[in-house]
Design an enzyme around this catalytic site. Sequence first.
Site, PDB file in Angstrom:
ATOM      1  N   ASP A  30      67.314  47.693  44.838  1.00  0.00           N
ATOM      2  CA  ASP A  30      65.982  48.280  44.715  1.00  0.00           C
ATOM      3  C   ASP A  30      65.514  48.750  46.093  1.00  0.00           C
ATOM      4  O   ASP A  30      65.483  47.959  47.042  1.00  0.00           O
ATOM      5  CB  ASP A  30      65.022  47.235  44.152  1.00  0.00           C
ATOM      6  CG  ASP A  30      63.662  47.796  43.768  1.00  0.00           C
ATOM      7  OD1 ASP A  30      63.313  48.901  44.216  1.00  0.00           O
ATOM      8  OD2 ASP A  30      62.948  47.116  43.016  1.00  0.00           O
ATOM      9  N   ILE A  31      65.135  50.023  46.209  1.00  0.00           N
ATOM     10  CA  ILE A  31      64.665  50.531  47.503  1.00  0.00           C
ATOM     11  C   ILE A  31      63.291  49.975  47.862  1.00  0.00           C
ATOM     12  O   ILE A  31      62.902  49.968  49.022  1.00  0.00           O
ATOM     13  CB  ILE A  31      64.662  52.081  47.567  1.00  0.00           C
ATOM     14  CG1 ILE A  31      63.716  52.675  46.523  1.00  0.00           C
ATOM     15  CG2 ILE A  31      66.065  52.628  47.431  1.00  0.00           C
ATOM     16  CD1 ILE A  31      63.493  54.168  46.677  1.00  0.00           C
ATOM     17  N   ASN A  86      59.182  43.691  33.265  1.00  0.00           N
ATOM     18  CA  ASN A  86      57.781  43.977  32.959  1.00  0.00           C
ATOM     19  C   ASN A  86      57.767  44.890  31.735  1.00  0.00           C
ATOM     20  O   ASN A  86      58.583  45.800  31.635  1.00  0.00           O
ATOM     21  CB  ASN A  86      57.098  44.668  34.137  1.00  0.00           C
ATOM     22  CG  ASN A  86      57.150  43.831  35.399  1.00  0.00           C
ATOM     23  OD1 ASN A  86      57.023  42.615  35.349  1.00  0.00           O
ATOM     24  ND2 ASN A  86      57.355  44.469  36.527  1.00  0.00           N
ATOM     25  N   GLN A  93      54.793  47.384  34.483  1.00  0.00           N
ATOM     26  CA  GLN A  93      55.899  48.323  34.338  1.00  0.00           C
ATOM     27  C   GLN A  93      55.456  49.682  34.862  1.00  0.00           C
ATOM     28  O   GLN A  93      54.453  50.235  34.414  1.00  0.00           O
ATOM     29  CB  GLN A  93      56.353  48.441  32.878  1.00  0.00           C
ATOM     30  CG  GLN A  93      57.585  49.320  32.713  1.00  0.00           C
ATOM     31  CD  GLN A  93      58.081  49.387  31.269  1.00  0.00           C
ATOM     32  OE1 GLN A  93      57.441  48.912  30.338  1.00  0.00           O
ATOM     33  NE2 GLN A  93      59.234  50.003  31.091  1.00  0.00           N
ATOM     34  N   HIS A  99      64.422  47.912  32.445  1.00  0.00           N
ATOM     35  CA  HIS A  99      65.170  47.391  33.578  1.00  0.00           C
ATOM     36  C   HIS A  99      64.849  45.918  33.790  1.00  0.00           C
ATOM     37  O   HIS A  99      63.782  45.440  33.442  1.00  0.00           O
ATOM     38  CB  HIS A  99      64.900  48.189  34.856  1.00  0.00           C
ATOM     39  CG  HIS A  99      63.462  48.283  35.259  1.00  0.00           C
ATOM     40  ND1 HIS A  99      62.547  49.071  34.585  1.00  0.00           N
ATOM     41  CD2 HIS A  99      62.786  47.690  36.263  1.00  0.00           C
ATOM     42  CE1 HIS A  99      61.370  48.963  35.186  1.00  0.00           C
ATOM     43  NE2 HIS A  99      61.480  48.128  36.193  1.00  0.00           N
TER      44      HIS A  99
END
Length: 133
Positions: A30-31, A86, A93, A99
Amino acid sequence: MNNCIFCKIINKEIPSNIVYEDDKFLAFLDIAKATNGHTILIPKKHVKNVLECDDETLGEMMIIAKKIATNLINKLGAEGCNILTNCNEVAGQTCFHFHIHIIPRYDAKDALEINFNESKKQELSEVLHTILE
Protein backbone atom coordinates in the site's frame (compact mmCIF):
# COMPACT_ATOMS: atom_id res chain seq x y z
CA MET A 1 -13.48 2.73 -19.35
CA ASN A 2 -13.09 1.54 -15.78
CA ASN A 3 -11.79 4.28 -13.46
CA CYS A 4 -11.16 1.88 -10.57
CA ILE A 5 -7.58 2.36 -9.39
CA PHE A 6 -7.29 -1.27 -8.32
CA CYS A 7 -8.46 -2.48 -11.75
CA LYS A 8 -5.77 -0.24 -13.27
CA ILE A 9 -3.18 -1.86 -11.00
CA ILE A 10 -4.42 -5.33 -12.04
CA ASN A 11 -4.14 -4.32 -15.71
CA LYS A 12 -0.61 -2.95 -15.08
CA GLU A 13 -1.71 0.56 -16.12
CA ILE A 14 -0.40 1.78 -12.75
CA PRO A 15 2.82 0.36 -11.31
CA SER A 16 2.75 -1.44 -7.98
CA ASN A 17 5.01 -3.43 -5.71
CA ILE A 18 3.50 -6.89 -6.03
CA VAL A 19 4.01 -9.33 -3.16
CA TYR A 20 1.62 -12.02 -4.44
CA GLU A 21 -0.14 -12.78 -7.72
CA ASP A 22 -1.99 -15.67 -9.26
CA ASP A 23 -4.74 -15.89 -11.91
CA LYS A 24 -7.46 -14.69 -9.48
CA PHE A 25 -5.77 -12.44 -6.91
CA LEU A 26 -3.17 -9.72 -6.54
CA ALA A 27 -1.47 -8.36 -3.42
CA PHE A 28 0.72 -5.27 -3.38
CA LEU A 29 2.30 -2.89 -0.92
CA ASP A 30 0.00 0.00 0.00
CA ILE A 31 1.50 3.36 -1.01
CA ALA A 32 -0.49 5.01 1.80
CA LYS A 33 0.91 2.51 4.29
CA ALA A 34 -0.02 2.56 7.95
CA THR A 35 3.03 0.46 8.88
CA ASN A 36 6.04 -1.08 7.16
CA GLY A 37 4.80 -3.89 4.90
CA HIS A 38 1.12 -2.79 4.83
CA THR A 39 -0.29 -4.90 1.99
CA ILE A 40 -3.53 -4.78 0.01
CA LEU A 41 -5.04 -8.06 -1.28
CA ILE A 42 -7.64 -7.82 -4.05
CA PRO A 43 -9.57 -10.17 -6.32
CA LYS A 44 -8.82 -9.56 -9.99
CA LYS A 45 -12.55 -9.70 -10.67
CA HIS A 46 -14.09 -6.35 -9.78
CA VAL A 47 -16.53 -6.57 -6.90
CA LYS A 48 -17.57 -3.60 -4.74
CA ASN A 49 -17.00 -4.93 -1.23
CA VAL A 50 -17.05 -7.99 1.03
CA LEU A 51 -20.86 -8.06 1.05
CA GLU A 52 -20.94 -8.49 -2.73
CA CYS A 53 -18.09 -11.01 -2.88
CA ASP A 54 -19.01 -14.63 -3.54
CA ASP A 55 -18.21 -17.10 -0.77
CA GLU A 56 -15.65 -19.10 -2.76
CA THR A 57 -13.60 -16.01 -3.61
CA LEU A 58 -13.83 -14.74 -0.04
CA GLY A 59 -12.65 -18.07 1.36
CA GLU A 60 -9.70 -18.22 -1.02
CA MET A 61 -8.77 -14.63 -0.18
CA MET A 62 -8.69 -15.33 3.55
CA ILE A 63 -6.34 -18.28 3.02
CA ILE A 64 -4.04 -16.06 0.94
CA ALA A 65 -4.30 -13.24 3.52
CA LYS A 66 -3.17 -15.67 6.22
CA LYS A 67 -0.15 -16.75 4.14
CA ILE A 68 0.82 -13.15 3.39
CA ALA A 69 0.37 -12.11 7.02
CA THR A 70 2.53 -14.98 8.26
CA ASN A 71 5.23 -14.09 5.73
CA LEU A 72 5.16 -10.38 6.63
CA ILE A 73 5.42 -11.13 10.35
CA ASN A 74 8.31 -13.56 9.84
CA LYS A 75 10.26 -11.50 7.29
CA LEU A 76 9.72 -8.01 8.73
CA GLY A 77 9.98 -8.86 12.41
CA ALA A 78 6.45 -7.72 13.26
CA GLU A 79 4.83 -8.78 16.53
CA GLY A 80 1.40 -9.37 14.96
CA CYS A 81 -0.94 -7.95 12.32
CA ASN A 82 -4.39 -6.65 11.58
CA ILE A 83 -6.36 -8.24 8.75
CA LEU A 84 -9.33 -6.04 7.95
CA THR A 85 -11.69 -4.70 5.34
CA ASN A 86 -13.91 -1.64 5.27
CA CYS A 87 -17.40 -1.97 3.84
CA ASN A 88 -19.02 1.15 2.39
CA GLU A 89 -18.09 4.78 2.88
CA VAL A 90 -19.44 5.08 6.44
CA ALA A 91 -16.96 2.37 7.49
CA GLY A 92 -14.01 4.04 5.78
CA GLN A 93 -14.08 2.35 2.37
CA THR A 94 -12.60 4.81 -0.15
CA CYS A 95 -11.83 2.48 -3.06
CA PHE A 96 -14.92 0.55 -4.12
CA HIS A 97 -13.12 -2.60 -5.27
CA PHE A 98 -13.13 -5.22 -2.51
CA HIS A 99 -9.81 -5.37 -0.72
CA ILE A 100 -8.30 -6.74 2.44
CA HIS A 101 -5.68 -4.79 4.36
CA ILE A 102 -2.89 -6.87 5.89
CA ILE A 103 -1.12 -4.56 8.31
CA PRO A 104 1.94 -5.74 10.24
CA ARG A 105 2.06 -4.45 13.82
CA TYR A 106 5.36 -3.70 15.50
CA ASP A 107 4.31 -2.16 18.80
CA ALA A 108 1.41 -0.33 20.43
CA LYS A 109 2.79 3.02 19.22
CA ASP A 110 2.98 2.31 15.48
CA ALA A 111 0.94 4.40 13.02
CA LEU A 112 -2.29 2.37 13.16
CA GLU A 113 -4.76 3.02 15.94
CA ILE A 114 -8.02 1.11 16.31
CA ASN A 115 -10.26 1.99 19.21
CA PHE A 116 -13.41 0.31 20.43
CA ASN A 117 -15.17 2.94 22.51
CA GLU A 118 -18.21 2.18 24.61
CA SER A 119 -21.42 3.24 22.88
CA LYS A 120 -24.69 4.30 24.45
CA LYS A 121 -26.37 1.72 26.67
CA GLN A 122 -28.18 -0.99 24.72
CA GLU A 123 -30.62 -3.66 25.75
CA LEU A 124 -28.84 -6.67 24.23
CA SER A 125 -31.92 -8.89 24.34
CA GLU A 126 -33.78 -6.33 22.18
CA VAL A 127 -30.89 -6.12 19.74
CA LEU A 128 -30.75 -9.91 19.53
CA HIS A 129 -34.51 -10.12 18.97
CA THR A 130 -34.26 -7.58 16.11
CA ILE A 131 -31.40 -9.48 14.48
CA LEU A 132 -33.13 -12.86 14.73
CA GLU A 133 -36.66 -11.89 13.69
